[in-house]
Design an enzyme around this catalytic site. Structure first.
Site, short mmCIF file in Angstrom:
data_model
loop_
_atom_site.label_atom_id
_atom_site.label_comp_id
_atom_site.label_asym_id
_atom_site.label_seq_id
_atom_site.Cartn_x
_atom_site.Cartn_y
_atom_site.Cartn_z
CE LYS A 61 31.73 37.85 46.85
NZ LYS A 61 33.20 37.89 47.61
CB SER A 120 35.22 40.12 45.35
OG SER A 120 34.99 39.05 46.27
CB SER A 168 36.70 39.74 49.31
OG SER A 168 37.55 39.62 48.27
#
Length: 487
Positions: free
Chosen positions: A76, A151, A175
């Site tokens: 990420k 996210s 997330s």
């Protein structure tokens, strides 16, 4: 080439010389190019990944490779990797090159994983749909008009669309689990403090936890084994020994096959399945899964959890407060985007932050600053901390009586891009089932349950007591294996 679903499968093919790591990496590069429209990657590390793949292939030939040799993984875009860009998908950090690597990245490389690129996410990990990214929304591979979840949406879609074998995300309030659920992957949020946060760009420090998104429970277990454990750079990491999760998984799987496995006591949070917001397909899929678990011999009991309505308010008061503090450093002087036309220091701060941050990040900074302000600290922040303690005590009491707790992951399957982005309250309420594990710091895993009639993935969430990851992994592994055998 076909899709590879596990590290074990890849390692077996490499060992039999039917596959090489450079060839596998080339396959993923082509997949990324083919699926560019999904917008999963902010950057592909062609040069460093190619060099790493060659190096690991040589170590495999010499018999000295680590336990992750053969794993091509994405990270990420809020996880630092030395000499590579990291931006948290924000204009504020556009072009920033990290001078050091996060502990999780160092541990991946030490065990010979190949890091293929940085994955799109909501800006500073603030969002539940991956629509707040400076680089645009990530699209769901099951339906490109639908969101990927957030996210860690890029991480989930990268695994879903076969752009890499597995991915790292971060989970503050769901997330990792929610995008994994939207994309039909396995999303594991470990116990808070199980994995180091050093080198992870902070959103809310008492909630943030690195997690994994994979296609198999086996890969989730080996990654957890590599990533977990004490770290001198992060004082919040538990110094407990790291179990051999893979061996535990194999032993539990063998016992399950013989019918000698330990049956679990499982609680289902009644109010979560009775919620008016819960999609009917998700409810039915979870009820079917509960029926399957009963048939396998587990004890199921529906229990009441009367604090459900307090979860989202407490979570957002606390996380926005921490965000307003953590993001104060991005001011155009210390870090981040700088407005070059300001004529005073005050103007420099204002313009740099106004230009560098997106709308959702600004909203959360404002909310956090408000709840921490002198006249409202006791009414909001302190009260939310008291509610968090109540929720934690309630969960700890439940987990003295039960091994695992079941709830949905999200109220609905993936929704349309743009459908909810203009209504922050709707977006925040979508976290109602995931923030429970985040507020209490317990481990949780999103387990896929197939698709609805529209082809959108459905999932169930399993939660366990602190450092009870082995229970979650074993239950999920045996449940999914039993499903494969019966289908």
């Amino acid at each position: 080439m076909k899709k590879y679903n596990s590290l074990k499968e890849i390692q077996s093919l490499i060992e039999q010389k039917e596959l090489s790591l450079p060839d596998l990496l080339d396959y993923y590069f082509k997949q990324i190019e083919k699926h560019q429209h999904l917008n999963a990657f902010n950057e592909v590390f062609f040069y460093s990944a190619t060099n790493q793949a060659k190096l690991v292939q040589e170590k495999i030939a010499q018999g000295t490779a680590g336990k992750l040799a053969g794993m091509v993984i994405g990270i990420k875009d809020n996880i630092c990797y030395k000499d590579h860009q990291v931006s948290a998908s924000s204009k504020m950090l556009e072009g920033f090159v990290s001078p050091y690597s996060a502990t999780v990245v160092e541990r991946l490389i030490a065990e010979d994983a190949v890091i293929i690129g940085r994955l799109n996410c909501d800006e500073f990990a603030m969002g539940g749909s991956n629509e707040t990214s400076y680089y645009g929304p990530v699209k769901n591979a099951a339906d490109s008009e639908k969101v990927a979840g957030g996210s860690s949406g890029g991480s989930a879609v990268a695994v879903q669309a076969d752009l890499c074998l597995s991915a790292l995300g971060t989970d503050t309030g769901g997330s990792v689990r929610q995008p994994a659920a939207f994309c039909g992957c396995i999303g594991l949020k470990p116990t808070y403090g199980r994995i180091s946060r050093y080198g992870v760009i902070a959103y809310a420090s008492s909630f943030d936890q690195v997690g994994t998104i994979t296609s198999s429970v086996g890969d989730a277990s080996v990654l957890l084994e590599v990533l977990a454990g004490a770290d001198d750079y992060d004082s919040t990491v538990a110094k407990l020994p790291v179990p051999d999760y893979q061996a535990g998984l194999l032993a539990d799987s063998a016992a399950f096959g013989k019918g000698t496995f330990k049956k679990k006591k499982i609680a289902v949070l009644k109010e979560t399945l009775e919620s008016e917001a819960l999609d009917t397909d998700i409810k039915n899929a979870i009820l079917n899964a509960i029926g399957e678990l009963k048939e396998q011999g587990h004890t199921i009991e529906f229990v009441s959890f009367d604090l459900l309505d307090y979860l989202v308010p407490a979570y957002y008061v606390l996380t926005t407060a921490e965000a307003s503090s953590n993001l104060s450093r991005y001011d155009g002087v210390h870090y981040g985007h700088r407005n070059m036309e300001a004529t005073s220091l005050n103007e420099l701060y204002k313009l740099s932050r106004a230009e560098g941050f997106g709308e959702e990040v600004k909203r959360r900074i404002l909310l956090g600053t408000f709840v921490l302000s002198a006249g409202y600290y006791d009414a909001y922040y302190q009260k939310a901390q008291q509610v968090r303690r109540l929720i934690r005590e309630k969960m700890e009491e439940l987990l003295t009586r039960f091994d695992v707790i079941i709830s949905p992951v999200a109220p609905t399957p993936a929704f349309k891009i743009g459908e909810n982005i203009d209504d922050p309250l709707v977006m925040y309420m979508a976290d109602i089932f995931t923030v429970l594990a985040s507020l209490t710091g317990i481990p949780a895993i999103a387990v896929p349950l197939g698709n609805n009639y529209s082809g959108l993935p459905l999932s169930v969430q399993l939660m366990a007591r602190h450092f009870g990851e082995q229970d979650l992994l074993s239950l999920a592994h045996n449940f999914l294996n039993a499903r494969q055998l019966t289908n």
